[in-house]
Design a protein around this motif. Structure first.
Motif, PDB file in Angstrom:
ATOM      1  N   ILE A 239     -11.870  -3.106   8.324  1.00  0.00           N
ATOM      2  CA  ILE A 239     -11.741  -2.456   7.202  1.00  0.00           C
ATOM      3  C   ILE A 239     -13.105  -2.776   6.607  1.00  0.00           C
ATOM      4  N   ALA A 249     -17.565  -3.135   1.416  1.00  0.00           N
ATOM      5  CA  ALA A 249     -16.875  -3.981   1.020  1.00  0.00           C
ATOM      6  C   ALA A 249     -16.155  -4.711   0.067  1.00  0.00           C
ATOM      7  N   THR A 278      -7.089   1.995   7.975  1.00  0.00           N
ATOM      8  CA  THR A 278      -8.238   1.446   7.168  1.00  0.00           C
ATOM      9  C   THR A 278      -9.016   1.943   6.474  1.00  0.00           C
ATOM     10  N   ARG A 279      -8.558   3.410   6.345  1.00  0.00           N
ATOM     11  CA  ARG A 279      -9.363   3.764   4.820  1.00  0.00           C
ATOM     12  C   ARG A 279      -8.979   3.871   3.852  1.00  0.00           C
ATOM     13  N   ALA A 281      -6.624   1.396   4.150  1.00  0.00           N
ATOM     14  CA  ALA A 281      -7.067   0.276   3.012  1.00  0.00           C
ATOM     15  C   ALA A 281      -7.880  -0.793   2.279  1.00  0.00           C
ATOM     16  N   ARG A 282      -8.581   0.147   2.959  1.00  0.00           N
ATOM     17  CA  ARG A 282      -9.982  -0.114   2.169  1.00  0.00           C
ATOM     18  C   ARG A 282     -10.098   0.055   1.147  1.00  0.00           C
TER      19      ARG A 282
END
Length: 580
Positions: A239, A249, A278-279, A281-282
Motif C-alpha cells: 500500500i 503514500a 491495496t489501491r 486501501a491507499r
C-alpha cells in the motif's frame, strides 16, 4: 536426524561443528546489524549426550568462553525433575501419538528451562538476556543453540510489555523476533547431513529478517485482539508503495477493534475494504487527517475514527501505522515507534538528532566553531517536512565555489532558526561555515564510491557518505530523513579515557600468559572486554593482542581462527577518535 556418526575431532559433537558455529555466528551478526541493532550478542552450542559410549557427556562451544561444560553438569538432573513435575500436571491427549509428541516437547521445554536457570545464575546472568532454541538430534547428542544479548543495549529497544494475549505468546520487539527466528532456522539447519560443511544449508539473514518482521507484526495484531493477518506487513508495504494521483503514500491506519472503548468510530463502512485491495486501501489512507484516520483490524479497513483521550496506554491494544513516504512506513504505540519498514526491509527506528553527540563531533572535527549558533540551526533543520541535509564545512567558501555547478551560491549570510527551517524546503543541502553563515543552498555533494554507502537509504545519505570519506576539507554532514531519523557523518566513536584502553590491553596480556583450563573463563571475559572497545585499539595493539590470543588457544589445543575472528584495527581511528 543424522543416523551415521563419522569421525569427529576429540570433544566435538560432529565433524563440522566449528564450521557450523562460525557460520551461524556470522549470520546472527548480519541479522542484528540488518535491523539496526548493534548491542553485543554471544552465541553458544550446547550438546547433551544421549548414549553411554561417548567420552564427553556435555559438549560446549566456543570452548574458550566464560562458560564451560562443567557449568551445565546439573542440567540433565534438573531437567528430569522439572519434567516429572510438569508431566504430573493434568491434561493429556487422547491420541497416543499426540500424547507421546507432547511428552517429547515437554522434555525439551524442561531442558531449556534448566539451561536458562544456569545462564541466569551465572556471572554474566544479570548482564545478558538469554534465548535458547528447541533441541535437534545430531548423532549422539541433543543440541541447543543459545544466544545472549547485552541487557543495556536491549533496554534501548522499543517494545511492548505484554507477554501473552488471549492465550497466545507475544513477541515483544523486533530484536526478540529476529533472535527467535534465527534460533529456529539454526535448529532446523542442524538436521542437514554434514551440517556446517555447506554454508548454503544455513539460514539466510535477509529471509530471517523478513520472517521476523512478519512475526512481530502479527504479535502486534494479537495485542489488539486480532488472530489473523499473517501477511499484513507485506500488504502495508504494498500500500505504501502505491501513488495516488501522482502523490506518494501518506496518512495513517489505526489498528484497533471496532468495539474498543477508547476508539470513537466517526464513520463505519457498510462493506469493509480488505487490506488485499491495496489501491482502495491507499485511497482511504489519503483521507487521514486531524479529525480521524482509517480503522483496521489487520485484514480489513472498516471505517474512520480516532483514539479517545482516556485510552489506557498500559493496555497496549491500539497501534498506529504511518505511511511516511514512498515505500516507507512505521508502526508505533502511544507515539513511540516500534519499527520502520523501508521498501519491505524492517529495522529499528533511528533516533532523532542527538544534540550532545553533535556538539562533541563539532568540538573534535571543527574546533573554534560558533557552537551555540550551529546547534540552534541544526535543531531548526530537524523541523523539516520531507528530509533535509546540512553541511558544516571548515572551508565553506571554497566548497561553495567548487560545487557551484550543483548548488545555489549565496552571499555569506548568518541564518536564524525559523529561516533555516524554511530553507530546508529547497531540495539539496544547506552549506554553512563554522560561524553558522550560509554559503549555498540546494547543494548536491560529490565524492568517489567508498563501499560504505547503503542503497536502501537513498542518494542523500550515500552522497554524504562519499563526501565525508573523500579528500575534502574537514566537515560534518547531518542527514535528516523523512522518517524522522538523523545521521551525523562522519561517525566518530564516543571518547573515553585512554587509561581504560590501556588497562584492558594489559589485563588481557597478563591473564593470557596462564594457559590452564581453569583460566579459560577469565581469558574469555578479558577478550570480550577488548571487543567492546575495539574502535580505540591501534593497529599495533591489535596485532599484539591477536598474536597473544592465537598463542593461548594453540597451547590449550583450541582453534582460534575458527572460534573467534581477529580483532581488526578501526580504519576510522584518527586523532579525533582516539581516547582522551
Amino acid at each position: 536426524m543424522n543416523e551415521a556418526n563419522p569421525p569427529s575431532p576429540d570433544g566435538y559433537m560432529w565433524r563440522y561443528q566449528l564450521e557450523f558455529y562460525v557460520e551461524v555466528k556470522k549470520t546472527l551478526k548480519e541479522v542484528l546489524e540488518g535491523i539496526g541493532f548493534f548491542g553485543s550478542a554471544k552465541i553458544m552450542l550446547l550438546g547433551f549426550c544421549t548414549t553411554e559410549r561417548m567420552a564427553a557427556n556435555i559438549c560446549f562451544a566456543p570452548e574458550v568462553s566464560s562458560y564451560s561444560a562443567g557449568d551445565f553438569s546439573g542440567v540433565l538432573a534438573r531437567c528430569d525433575a522439572l519434567y516429572a513435575q510438569h508431566s504430573a500436571e493434568p491434561g493429556a491427549d487422547a491420541d497416543q501419538r499426540l500424547h507421546e509428541q507432547s511428552l517429547r516437547e515437554l522434555k525439551d521445554e524442561s531442558r531449556i528451562e534448566a539451561i536458562n536457570e544456569v545462564l541466569a545464575d551465572s556471572v554474566t546472568g544479570g548482564a545478558r538476556s538469554y534465548f535458547v532454541s528447541r533441541s535437534a538430534s545430531v548423532f549422539d547428542y541433543v543440541v541447543h543453540v543459545a544466544v545472549g544479548i547485552d541487557n543495556d543495549a536491549l533496554a534501548q529497544v522499543p517494545k511492548v510489555d505484554v507477554a501473552t494475549r488471549d492465550g497466545h505468546d507475544v513477541v515483544s520487539s523486533l530484536v526478540d523476533a529476529a533472535v527467535l527466528e534465527f534460533l529456529d532456522r539454526a535448529r532446523t539447519a542442524l538436521y542437514f547431513p554434514d551440517v556446517g560443511l555447506d554454508p548454503s544449508q544455513l539460514p539466510d539473514s535477509s529471509e530471517i529478517i523478513r520472517r521476523a518482521t512478519r512475526n512481530f507484526f502479527y504479535s502486534i495484531l494479537l495485542c489488539a485482539h486480532f488472530w489473523y493477518g499473517h501477511q499484513s506487513d507485506a500488504l502495508v508495504s504494498a500500500i505504501s508503495a502505491l501513488t495516488y494521483e501522482g502523490r506518494s503514500a501518506a496518512g495513517k491506519l489505526i489498528i484497533a477493534h471496532d468495539e474498543h472503548p477508547s476508539i470513537e468510530v466517526l464513520l463505519k463502512l457498510s462493506r469493509p475494504v480488505g487490506i488485499t485491495q491495496t489501491r482502495a486501501a491507499r485511497k482511504l489512507m489519503e483521507a487521514s487527517g486531524a479529525e480521524g484516520d482509517p480503522l483496521t483490524d489487520g485484514e480489513t479497513i472498516y471505517g474512520f475514527g480516532r483514539v479517545k483521550a482516556d485510552y489506557d496506554l498500559s493496555s497496549e491494544t491500539i497501534f498506529i501505522i504511518s505511511a511516511i513516504e514512498h515505500s516507507i512506513w512505521e508502526l508505533s504505540h502511544a507515539g513511540r515507534k516500534l519499527l520502520t519498514v523501508n521498501r519491505g526491509v524492517a529495522c529499528l527506528p533511528r533516533t532523532a538528532l542527538d544534540m550532545g553527540q553533535l556538539e562533541d563531533f563539532i568540538e573534535r572535527l571543527l574546533p573554534g566553531s560558533s557552537m551555540e549558533n550551529l546547534l540552534a540551526l541544526c535543531e531548526a533543520a530537524a523541523k523539516h517536512q520531507d528530509g533535509a541535509m546540512v553541511i558544516i564545512s571548515d572551508d565553506a567558501a571554497s566548497e561553495a565555489t567548487r560545487l557551484s555547478a550543483q548548488a545555489l551560491r549565496t552571499e555569506p549570510t548568518p541564518l536564524f532558526p525559523p529561516l533555516m527551517t524554511q530553507l530546508t524546503a529547497v531540495d539539496g543541502g544547506i552549506l554553512l561555515d563554522k560561524e553558522g553563515r550560509c554559503h549555498a543552498l540546494g547543494v548536491i555533494l560529490d565524492g568517489e564510491a567508498c563501499g560504505l554507502e547503503d542503497p536502501a537509504r537513498g542518494s542523500r545519505y550515500s552522497n554524504a557518505i562519499r563526501y565525508v570519506n573523500g579528500d575534502r576539507p574537514s566537515a560534518i554532514v547531518i542527514v535528516y530523513s523523512a522518517d524522522g531519523s538523523v545521521d551525523i557523518l562522519p561517525w566518530l566513536t564516543p571518547r573515553i579515557e585512554r587509561r581504560v584502553v590501556t588497562d584492558a590491553f594489559m589485563h588481557y596480556m597478563n591473564v593470557s600468559r596462564v594457559c590452564t583450563p581453569e583460566n579459560d573463563g577469565i581469558v574469555a571475559e578479558a577478550w570480550e572486554g577488548l571487543t567492546a572497545i575495539v574502535s580505540y585499539l591501534s593497529e599495533g595493539q591489535c596485532r599484539v593482542l591477536n598474536l597473544a590470543h592465537i598463542t593461548y588457544c594453540k597451547e590449550r589445543g583450541k582453534e582460534a581462527h575458527l572460534l573467534e575472528p581477529k580483532i581488526p584495527p578501526d580504519p576510522l581511528l584518527n586523532d579525533s577518535a582516539e581516547p582522551l
